[in-house]
Design an enzyme around this catalytic site. Structure first.
Site, PDB file in Angstrom:
ATOM      1  N   ASP A 364       0.849  -1.191   0.000  1.00  0.00           N
ATOM      2  CA  ASP A 364       0.000   0.000   0.000  1.00  0.00           C
ATOM      3  C   ASP A 364       0.892   1.252   0.000  1.00  0.00           C
ATOM      4  O   ASP A 364       1.388   1.624   1.050  1.00  0.00           O
ATOM      5  CB  ASP A 364      -0.980  -0.002   1.177  1.00  0.00           C
ATOM      6  CG  ASP A 364      -0.345  -0.445   2.498  1.00  0.00           C
ATOM      7  OD1 ASP A 364       0.729  -1.069   2.509  1.00  0.00           O
ATOM      8  OD2 ASP A 364      -0.958  -0.158   3.533  1.00  0.00           O
ATOM      9  N   GLU A 557      12.473   1.142   7.365  1.00  0.00           N
ATOM     10  CA  GLU A 557      11.531   0.217   6.724  1.00  0.00           C
ATOM     11  C   GLU A 557      11.809   0.026   5.243  1.00  0.00           C
ATOM     12  O   GLU A 557      11.454  -0.998   4.664  1.00  0.00           O
ATOM     13  CB  GLU A 557      10.088   0.699   6.918  1.00  0.00           C
ATOM     14  CG  GLU A 557       9.799   2.041   6.285  1.00  0.00           C
ATOM     15  CD  GLU A 557       8.312   2.388   6.262  1.00  0.00           C
ATOM     16  OE1 GLU A 557       7.498   1.495   6.508  1.00  0.00           O
ATOM     17  OE2 GLU A 557       7.994   3.544   5.993  1.00  0.00           O
TER      18      GLU A 557
END
Length: 649
Positions: A364, A557
């Site tokens: 996403d 991340e």
């Protein structure tokens, strides 16, 4: 716990005295989202935002059945809309994670809000802030940094890493697990109606940053790292928590909040159990959780399957990311509403469902889901039959066959072996395109493949959803990826080559789980050449992580393949921590530690412009405030000690 923290503190103090470490004085800002600036709305726009009806005759992300006595706060309702309309917080997720104060119930809060603000014509941001402050606690305090039951300062497994710099790096990552470990307060168990948090009985490791609860597919790579750190009991706790979720809900939600109860994430529970069992041989736990792997599998069959007609008149049964919810995602409510502002109500409902379904994929967002390959407004996730999800499903079948064999269940072994072989044949029939030498997403509406490069082309290799004796196929897939230019960067494999996209699951970002699956897919093959290619990619990815960690004192991340720096893009600022990044780095150093050697100045990519931009530094006082605001006195002391360790080791 105090004694343990004190011992670690003495150890860190000694290191600080012996090994001083300097830091750059100037602090660079962390890269932010590349979405257009979210300017404050005018009073008229705020009123219009709040007066829209998103929930009548719609399917919300949770309801009174799945989240009794709290759904009207955390998944729908006028208060939620008001908070998002006035942009009370920069991150929409902040409000959703705030517990209800102890002397209130959700129904009382809703009634009081309706009494004070019967209409939205005169409500202000100050009004909303005052109301929220009166009725809600700050986010994060329902979770405590926990005691890792099996943690030791230096696990023996790291001794196999021959390079001293990488061994030190692995040790520093090992210490981060303490900072990322969480356990729930007893209030969450005893008063669930006050929290958006989903209760689980054991401690767990979180990704980090804004992701303060457990997340599903992240956990696979977190567990891989925990096993590399010999934290077997901690890994077991993660497995038990997901088993608890499946027992209660029938599946593992996207993450540990009620607003995730309509969607899952890539089904990695079977793979997580398999990795845990391979490391521990824990047959007792295996006997308990294998029926729950089957129960989760049935969820995907019942709720996410699709029959896909083929051109030859036959059809295959496959799976999609396809949530039922067709309202804005609560944790990104404002973003979803503003993106859909020019759509009709039916178009909005379809958009909200597609955007939540893309979130279920873990990607996403990405150009992969867009009809035009570039616009979020054109998202068509539910039109797509994705190769990665079906590869994971195939892997589930293979793992179940193996685990039943281990448990001495020959009939079940034969059943799942047969299902695996039959599904693999159908999987190949739909997704493998021989002239393009790979597996590709298929749009069942347009009956077209998406031949753009995405790392999903390699996930069937990771899942071993092909004939393992077909060495040529593995080489062909690698050569196809090479021909697209996916391997031309010295900082990992990009998530796509779509340079016109600003989404985080696109170029130039590179993500640990995707790099790991490419590496593992090649490593698992019987081709010596492909195994060597896997090593080279692992060597590259570990170096990127190591160098960025040394420059920023943090794991991130995602990373940028062009600048060799921290990644960017998407709905929120890049997050540090970071669970799956730590896990992948530790797993790769354990796998290849006998030959990995760090060479300086090997990171410049001949095909990519070098960047002179300095990476973001983690300012000491910023990090200190983050720890203090999210921890009790004791856990803050532990976290501070561990943070100082990472500065000085």
């Amino acid at each position: 716990m105090l004694a343990r923290c004190f011992n670690v503190f003495l150890f860190v103090l000694l290191l600080a005295l012996i090994v001083p470490k300097s830091h750059a004085e100037a602090k660079k800002d962390v890269p932010t989202s590349t979405r257009p600036p979210d300017e404050p709305l005018s009073s008229e726009e705020i009123t219009a935002f709040m007066k829209q009806d998103f929930f009548t005759d719609a399917i919300a992300t949770c309801d009174n059945e799945t989240a009794p006595n709290r759904h009207a706060i955390y998944c729908s309702g006028r208060l939620l809309q008001a908070v998002m309309a006035v942009r009370l917080y920069k991150d929409s997720k902040t409000f959703l994670d705030q517990p209800i104060r102890n002397n209130y119930t959700a129904n009382q809060i809703i009634a009081e809000f309706d009494r004070r603000f019967p209409d939205f014509d005169s409500i202000t941001r100050a009004d909303v802030k005052k109301f929220v402050d009166e009725h809600f606690e700050k986010e994060g305090h329902e979770l405590e940094i926990c005691h890792l039951p099996d943690w030791v300062p230096k696990p023996k497994s790291l001794d196999s890493i021959v390079d001293p710099e990488y061994q030190e790096f692995a040790t520093r990552l090992h210490y981060i697990w303490i900072e990322l470990c969480r356990e729930m307060s007893t209030e969450v168990r005893d008063q669930p109606e006050r929290f958006s948090l989903l209760y689980v009985p054991r401690s767990f490791v979180v990704p980090g940053g804004r992701f303060r609860e457990f997340y599903y597919w992240d956990a696979y790579w977190i567990v891989k790292g925990l096993l590399a750190s010999e934290l077997h009991e901690t890994a077991k706790n993660m497995v038990i928590n997901f088993a608890y979720m499946i027992h209660k809900y029938g599946f593992v939600p996207n993450g540990g909040r009620v607003y995730y109860l309509r969607r899952s994430q890539p089904p990695m529970f079977a793979a997580t159990v398999y990795e845990y069992f391979q490391a521990t041989g824990d047959v007792d736990l295996l006997e308990k959780v294998v029926p729950l792997i089957e129960k989760e599998f049935e969820f995907w069959v019942q709720h996410r399957s699709i029959n896909v007609p083929l051109g030859d008149g036959s059809s295959v049964d496959m799976f999609q990311y396809r949530t039922e919810a067709n309202t804005p995602r609560p944790e990104s409510f404002r973003e979803d509403v503003l993106t859909a502002k020019n759509m009709s109500l039916p178009e909005k409902r379809k958009f909200f469902r597609n955007i939540a379904s893309a979130a279920e994929s873990g990607w996403d967002f990405s150009s992969r889901w867009f009809k035009d390959g570039k616009s979020l407004e054109k998202i068509v996730t539910t039109d797509i039959v994705p190769v990665d999800l079906n590869a994971y499903i195939c892997y589930n079948m293979r793992i179940l066959a193996h685990l039943h064999s281990v448990l001495g269940n020959p009939e079940k072994h034969e059943e799942w072996s047969g299902r695996f072989v039959a599904f693999r044949e159908q999987f190949t029939k739909l997704f493998y395109v021989s002239e393009k030498r790979g597996w590709y997403d298929y749009n069942h509406q347009t009956q077209q493949y998406n031949f753009e490069f995405y790392p999903t082309i390699a996930i069937p290799l990771f899942a071993q959803c092909y004939d393992a004796f077909d060495q040529r196929l593995v080489v062909d897939v690698y050569r196809q990826m090479e021909a697209t230019g996916a391997f031309q960067f010295a900082s990992g494999v990009p998530t796509s080559l779509q340079q016109n996209s600003t989404e985080q699951w696109d170029y130039p970002n590179s993500w640990s789980p995707l790099n790991h699956m490419i590496i593992e897919g090649l490593r698992k093959s019987i081709s010596p050449l492909m195994q060597q290619k896997a090593y080279r990619l692992a060597e590259e990815w570990v170096r990127v992580n190591f160098e960025t960690f040394n420059q920023t004192n943090a794991m991130w991340e995602k990373y940028n393949v062009v600048s060799n720096k921290v990644g960017h893009g998407g709905e929120y600022e890049v997050q540090l921590g970071f669970g799956w990044t730590n896990g992948v780095a530790l797993d790769l150093m354990k796998t290849y530690g006998d030959r990995l050697v760090y060479y300086k100045n090997q990171s410049s990519s001949p095909s990519s412009p070098s960047s002179t931009e300095e990476p973001p530094q983690r300012d000491f006082f910023v990090r200190l405030q983050e720890l203090r605001s999210s921890s009790s006195v004791i856990t803050f002391s532990c976290s501070l000690t561990l943070f100082v360790y990472n500065l000085y080791v």
